[in-house]
Design a protein around this motif. Structure first.
Motif, PDB file in Angstrom:
ATOM      1  N   ALA A  61       0.905   9.678   1.459  1.00 53.38           N
ATOM      2  CA  ALA A  61       1.767   8.742   0.442  1.00 53.38           C
ATOM      3  C   ALA A  61       1.798   9.557  -0.714  1.00 53.38           C
ATOM      4  N   HIS A  62       0.374   9.918  -1.341  1.00 54.34           N
ATOM      5  CA  HIS A  62       0.417  10.492  -2.615  1.00 54.34           C
ATOM      6  C   HIS A  62       1.223  11.785  -2.507  1.00 54.34           C
ATOM      7  N   GLY A  82       1.247   3.530  -3.080  1.00 46.96           N
ATOM      8  CA  GLY A  82       0.633   4.967  -2.977  1.00 46.96           C
ATOM      9  C   GLY A  82       1.682   5.941  -3.561  1.00 46.96           C
ATOM     10  N   THR A  95      -3.217   6.923   2.730  1.00 50.18           N
ATOM     11  CA  THR A  95      -3.070   7.193   1.327  1.00 50.18           C
ATOM     12  C   THR A  95      -2.925   8.591   0.860  1.00 50.18           C
ATOM     13  N   ASN A 116      -6.843   0.685  -2.077  1.00 47.75           N
ATOM     14  CA  ASN A 116      -6.725   1.959  -1.233  1.00 47.75           C
ATOM     15  C   ASN A 116      -5.531   2.874  -1.559  1.00 47.75           C
ATOM     16  N   ALA A 117      -4.797   2.195  -2.048  1.00 48.57           N
ATOM     17  CA  ALA A 117      -3.383   3.032  -2.623  1.00 48.57           C
ATOM     18  C   ALA A 117      -3.634   4.120  -3.394  1.00 48.57           C
ATOM     19  N   GLN A 165       0.689  -1.165   0.021  1.00 47.43           N
ATOM     20  CA  GLN A 165       0.095  -0.165   0.070  1.00 47.43           C
ATOM     21  C   GLN A 165       1.011   1.211  -0.075  1.00 47.43           C
ATOM     22  N   PRO A 166       1.783   1.635   1.004  1.00 41.43           N
ATOM     23  CA  PRO A 166       2.333   2.552   0.843  1.00 41.43           C
ATOM     24  C   PRO A 166       3.301   2.745  -0.465  1.00 41.43           C
ATOM     25  N   ALA A 206       3.161   5.567   5.744  1.00 36.90           N
ATOM     26  CA  ALA A 206       2.955   6.134   4.620  1.00 36.90           C
ATOM     27  C   ALA A 206       4.499   6.784   4.427  1.00 36.90           C
ATOM     28  N   ALA A 221      -5.490  -3.667  -0.790  1.00 38.21           N
ATOM     29  CA  ALA A 221      -4.300  -2.742  -0.517  1.00 38.21           C
ATOM     30  C   ALA A 221      -3.975  -1.921  -2.017  1.00 38.21           C
TER      31      ALA A 221
END
Length: 461
Positions: free
Chosen positions: A296-297, A70, A293, A148-149, A66-67, A376, A145
């Motif tokens: 991380a973006h 992201g 999320t 959501n990411a 996920q991270p 993140a 994951a």
């Protein structure tokens, strides 16, 4: 601030609804089995605690995707996301083998709890059935994951809501019997969940292959074998994350194992209290995932100041909601417990645990939001150490001293199951403080490093 809260809320509410649907699996199991028999309810509490420990620990490793995805999404490196997903699927398959072995042969864990013979057989059967659904659960976590990411939690929510309706029907059939099947009690819950997990995994993989939202990533555009360098990167982040999850959950699992020594009624009361606490936990977790999320973006786009602001607002939002939940639940606790069971002895055992659990919940919101923000930033090693010291040392160790009145000087109101819950509340307070301070240090350091690199680039130009 309010603009950030709206952005976080827009991602958090689908996550929350989806997670409530999944946690409703446990609520439905507890309520239905509670009306079947107290022995099966105690076995369910013990079996589900062990299952969750294994599942969450392995899921934490898989969720390293996920991270990573992201930040790649924030920097618009879409092709690399597809490669990371392929590697995460291989990782999930490998971890499934380990998890299956632990759950199919649970004897050592059940021995620790000194489980009575009446509970042993039912708990073992529950875990062996659930073991067959574990691989599918991990594959579905890869799908969730990624969704959501990239800011598409609704694609997960829809599947989880649908699964809930199927769960109710299958539970009624398997627990109480019918249509030619004999009643199976607690193990029937595991069978229902296993069937649903296999279905969710199949649908998730189909969506990854066919749905247009995932087309830019080219996930199944080509076949690849496990890549050692990418697997190492996933494990470097995922193993500490998995350990953090495992430490958090096993502190609760071993609490259940120790509380089992106080008898079936006390364990059943603990199971109800813990199950309701898990329902409350879904909101701060959803806020944490949404915040993670967006952070991380921002980090992927090198917007470090925006990342710090989003993180701070997400933590404040989670804590505020947690306090409101605790106040409302405190006022409604008789009705809440009556909704779980009609057994007066079990309600009496759970009643004094609820206020302590609600204090536990307030601290849990703080540490949960802080932990997701750190993930993140791809920071996981120090949080794992913080968890180990706080949850195993202060929480489990302190709970053992209080619960069993080691030394003889513990007040009566802090002995038994109440001692374990009180110590775990203190441990979450310590963990939250440590995680928050570490995030502040890391975020400032990252922002200064980026500013220094930009200044150096300008000077060299």
């Amino acid at each position: 601030m309010f603009a950030d809260i709206r952005r976080i809320a827009s991602l958090a509410w689908p996550v929350l609804i989806g997670q409530l649907a999944i946690i409703a699996f446990g609520v439905i199991d507890t309520v239905m089995v509670g009306r079947y028999s107290a022995v099966d309810l105690a076995a369910l509490g013990l079996g589900s605690s062990i299952y969750v420990s294994v599942y969450v620990g392995l899921t934490g490793v898989v969720l390293a995707l996920q991270p990573i995805a992201g930040q790649l999404f924030g920097s618009r490196h879409h092709a690399q996301i597809g490669e990371e997903v392929r590697q995460a699927l291989w990782l999930a398959a490998g971890l499934s083998v380990l998890g299956f072995a632990v759950m199919f042969f649970p004897g050592p864990l059940l021995t620790i709890a000194h489980v009575p013979p009446a509970l042993y057989e039912r708990t073992e059967l529950y875990l062996r059935i659930a073991a067959f659904g574990l691989p599918a659960s991990l594959l579905f976590r890869v799908y969730s994951a990624l969704a959501n990411a990239v800011g598409k939690p609704r694609l997960v929510m829809i599947l989880q809501i649908g699964a809930l309706f199927v769960k109710v029907a299958l539970n009624l059939w398997f627990i109480f019997g019918g249509l030619g099947l004999p009643p199976s009690g607690g193990p029937g819950c595991a069978l229902a969940s296993t069937i649903i997990n296999i279905g969710l995994a199949a649908i998730g993989l189909l969506l990854l292959a066919r749905f247009e939202e995932f087309a830019p990533f080219g996930i199944f555009a080509r076949f690849c074998w496990p890549d050692l360098s990418r697997q190492a990167a996933l494990l470097k982040l995922g193993v500490p994350m998995g350990l953090s999850y495992l430490i958090e959950v096993t502190s609760y699992t071993f609490m259940a194992l120790f509380i089992a020594r106080f008898g079936t009624t006390t364990l059943a009361g603990h199971q109800i209290t813990g199950n309701f606490g898990a329902v409350l936990y879904m909101t701060p977790m959803s806020i944490g995932i949404a915040t993670s999320t967006l952070v991380a973006h921002a980090l992927g786009a090198n917007q470090h100041d925006a990342a710090r602001t989003l993180a701070r607002h997400g933590i404040v939002m989670a804590c505020a909601v947690g306090c409101v939940y605790a106040l409302v639940a405190l006022l409604l606790r008789p009705a809440i417990l009556a909704g779980y069971t009609t057994d007066a002895a079990v309600i009496a055992a759970a009643m004094p645990l609820m206020p302590i659990m609600l204090v536990y919940h307030i601290f849990d919101t703080f540490q949960t939001a802080s932990a997701f923000v750190l993930r993140a930033y791809k920071v996981a090693v120090v949080p794992t150490v913080i968890y180990a010291i706080a949850l195993w040392g202060v929480g489990l160790g302190g709970g053992y001293l209080l619960g069993f009145n080691i030394g003889g000087g513990v007040p009566q109101w802090l002995t038994g199951a109440r001692g374990f819950w009180a110590a775990n509340a203190a441990s979450l307070a310590a963990a939250g403080a440590g995680l928050f301070l570490h995030w502040r240090t890391i975020s400032v350091r990252r922002e200064r490093a980026y500013q220094a690199s930009q200044a150096a680039a300008v000077d060299s130009a």
